[in-house]
Enzyme design. Structure first.
Site, PDB file in Angstrom:
ATOM      1  N   HIS A 199      39.870  47.733  36.875  1.00 10.86           N
ATOM      2  CA  HIS A 199      38.943  47.987  37.976  1.00 10.86           C
ATOM      3  C   HIS A 199      39.525  49.098  38.855  1.00 10.86           C
ATOM      4  O   HIS A 199      40.646  49.002  39.344  1.00 10.86           O
ATOM      5  CB  HIS A 199      38.749  46.701  38.770  1.00 10.86           C
ATOM      6  N   ASP A 202      33.782  40.485  42.787  1.00  5.87           N
ATOM      7  CA  ASP A 202      34.896  41.310  43.287  1.00  5.87           C
ATOM      8  C   ASP A 202      35.238  40.969  44.728  1.00  5.87           C
ATOM      9  O   ASP A 202      34.430  41.169  45.628  1.00  5.87           O
ATOM     10  CB  ASP A 202      34.464  42.788  43.169  1.00  5.87           C
ATOM     11  N   SER A 213      44.982  41.791  44.569  1.00  7.34           N
ATOM     12  CA  SER A 213      46.254  41.280  45.090  1.00  7.34           C
ATOM     13  C   SER A 213      46.772  40.077  44.293  1.00  7.34           C
ATOM     14  O   SER A 213      47.984  39.909  44.158  1.00  7.34           O
ATOM     15  CB  SER A 213      46.126  40.940  46.571  1.00  7.34           C
ATOM     16  N   ASP A 268      38.923  51.343  42.166  1.00  9.83           N
ATOM     17  CA  ASP A 268      38.180  51.383  43.417  1.00  9.83           C
ATOM     18  C   ASP A 268      38.275  52.757  44.074  1.00  9.83           C
ATOM     19  O   ASP A 268      39.335  53.139  44.571  1.00  9.83           O
ATOM     20  CB  ASP A 268      38.757  50.346  44.396  1.00  9.83           C
ATOM     21  N   MET A 283      29.742  41.873  45.320  1.00 10.88           N
ATOM     22  CA  MET A 283      30.914  41.861  46.211  1.00 10.88           C
ATOM     23  C   MET A 283      31.028  40.490  46.877  1.00 10.88           C
ATOM     24  O   MET A 283      30.051  39.983  47.431  1.00 10.88           O
ATOM     25  CB  MET A 283      30.775  42.930  47.297  1.00 10.88           C
ATOM     26  N   HIS A 327      34.502  51.497  40.348  1.00  4.93           N
ATOM     27  CA  HIS A 327      33.688  50.973  41.450  1.00  4.93           C
ATOM     28  C   HIS A 327      33.645  52.036  42.549  1.00  4.93           C
ATOM     29  O   HIS A 327      34.614  52.235  43.270  1.00  4.93           O
ATOM     30  CB  HIS A 327      34.345  49.669  41.954  1.00  4.93           C
ATOM     31  N   MET A 335      37.155  55.060  47.133  1.00  4.27           N
ATOM     32  CA  MET A 335      36.624  54.925  48.506  1.00  4.27           C
ATOM     33  C   MET A 335      36.683  56.266  49.227  1.00  4.27           C
ATOM     34  O   MET A 335      37.679  56.980  49.117  1.00  4.27           O
ATOM     35  CB  MET A 335      37.478  53.937  49.298  1.00  4.27           C
ATOM     36  N   MET A 338      32.790  53.348  45.947  1.00  7.00           N
ATOM     37  CA  MET A 338      32.415  53.001  47.322  1.00  7.00           C
ATOM     38  C   MET A 338      32.305  54.316  48.085  1.00  7.00           C
ATOM     39  O   MET A 338      33.123  54.626  48.953  1.00  7.00           O
ATOM     40  CB  MET A 338      33.461  52.056  47.925  1.00  7.00           C
ATOM     41  N   SER A 361      42.298  44.926  39.721  1.00  9.91           N
ATOM     42  CA  SER A 361      41.999  46.078  40.570  1.00  9.91           C
ATOM     43  C   SER A 361      43.253  46.876  40.881  1.00  9.91           C
ATOM     44  O   SER A 361      44.180  46.394  41.536  1.00  9.91           O
ATOM     45  CB  SER A 361      41.342  45.627  41.873  1.00  9.91           C
TER      46      SER A 361
HETATM   47  C1  DX5 Z   1      37.469  45.899  47.840  1.00  9.96           C
HETATM   48  C2  DX5 Z   1      37.586  46.302  46.393  1.00  9.96           C
HETATM   49  C3  DX5 Z   1      38.210  45.279  45.539  1.00  9.96           C
HETATM   50  C4  DX5 Z   1      39.635  44.921  45.903  1.00  9.96           C
HETATM   51  C5  DX5 Z   1      39.850  43.511  45.471  1.00  9.96           C
HETATM   52  O1  DX5 Z   1      36.660  46.805  48.491  1.00  9.96           O
HETATM   53  O2  DX5 Z   1      36.314  46.574  45.856  1.00  9.96           O
HETATM   54  O3  DX5 Z   1      38.116  45.621  44.173  1.00  9.96           O
HETATM   55  O4  DX5 Z   1      40.581  45.746  45.312  1.00  9.96           O
HETATM   56  O5  DX5 Z   1      41.081  43.096  45.926  1.00  9.96           O
HETATM   57  P1  DX5 Z   1      41.437  41.561  46.081  1.00  9.96           P
HETATM   58  O6  DX5 Z   1      41.335  40.929  44.724  1.00  9.96           O
HETATM   59  O7  DX5 Z   1      42.823  41.597  46.613  1.00  9.96           O
HETATM   60  O8  DX5 Z   1      40.449  40.965  47.044  1.00  9.96           O
HETATM   61 ZN    ZN Z   2      36.155  46.847  43.666  1.00 10.02          ZN
END
Ligand code: DX5
Ligand code: ZN
Length: 220
Positions: free
Chosen positions: A32, A174, A197, A34, A136, A65, A36, A67, A7
């Protein structure tokens, strides 16, 4: 084949291309991404123009992804910026069927996503139509949270439904996944592992991705 989708949310955007090279040469198949909006989730990340800039420098599959509330409004932008898979949240729209049809009309892959409290039954009518189901394993919005193990039951349920009905989707998990618990996530039946992370937060990103992929391949 089981896959790793690091990610980008946890990457250092000042040296993004360099970091992407490290995960790509380690063998990560997906990236990936993200997105938001600060409404569907209590955080803002980045949008289509940002990942469009890296489309030319990597061959990884762009696993986007979303959101965001009412995702149908922006599918066009996300596809044009280079998305290969567009994942939308079933909770973010009143009309999931129209979102699926819109994504499919561009010839890219369709992913449907559920938050930790959303049951598989909420997406059952769409399971024969999608290419991927994103489960999730944390509340969406932030990287670096702890995996909620109960969510893995939904992965197993989705695998059973796929076997029973001949569906074709990949199952992606995820949130909160790292080297310490990735086996548990794979054993539940996950095909695509998202790790933010645990990969980009590591001192040696290439090694972290490679170590994770070594484990993932054991489950092929
Ligand atoms: C959270 C995201 C994830 C996030 C995962 O809302 O959808 O993709 O980046 O990060 P880690 O692996 O650190 O939980
Ligand atoms: Zn994600």
């Amino acid at each position: 084949m089981k896959k790793l989708s690091p990610s980008m949310l946890s990457a250092d955007f000042g040296i993004l291309n360099e970091q992407l090279k490290q995960i790509e040469t380690a063998g990560a198949q997906y990236l990936h991404i993200d997105v938001m909006d600060g409404v569907f989730v209590p955080n803002i990340s980045f949008g289509a123009p940002v990942y469009k800039t890296i489309r030319k420098s990597t061959d990884m599959v762009f696993d986007v992804h979303l959101m965001i509330t009412d995702p149908i409004r922006y599918i066009d932008d996300f596809v044009k910026a280079g998305a290969d898979i567009v994942n939308f949240h079933v909770e973010a729209t009143d009309d999931p069927m129209s979102v699926i049809e819109k994504i499919k009309s561009y010839g890219v892959k369709t992913g449907i996503t559920i938050k930790p409290k959303t049951p598989v039954s909420a997406i059952e009518p769409y399971l024969g139509l999608v290419d991927l189901v994103l489960v999730m394993t944390v509340e969406p919005g932030f990287g670096g949270q702890k995996l909620m193990p109960d969510c893995l039951k939904k992965v197993t349920e989705l695998k059973e439904l796929r076997d029973k009905n001949g569906y074709k989707y990949e199952i992606e998990a995820d949130g909160g996944i790292g080297a310490g618990n990735v086996r548990e996530v794979l054993e539940a039946g996950t095909d695509v592992i998202v790790a933010g992370s645990a990969v980009f937060g590591a001192e040696d990103i290439h090694k972290a991705a490679k170590d994770m992929l070594d484990i993932i391949r054991e489950y092929d």
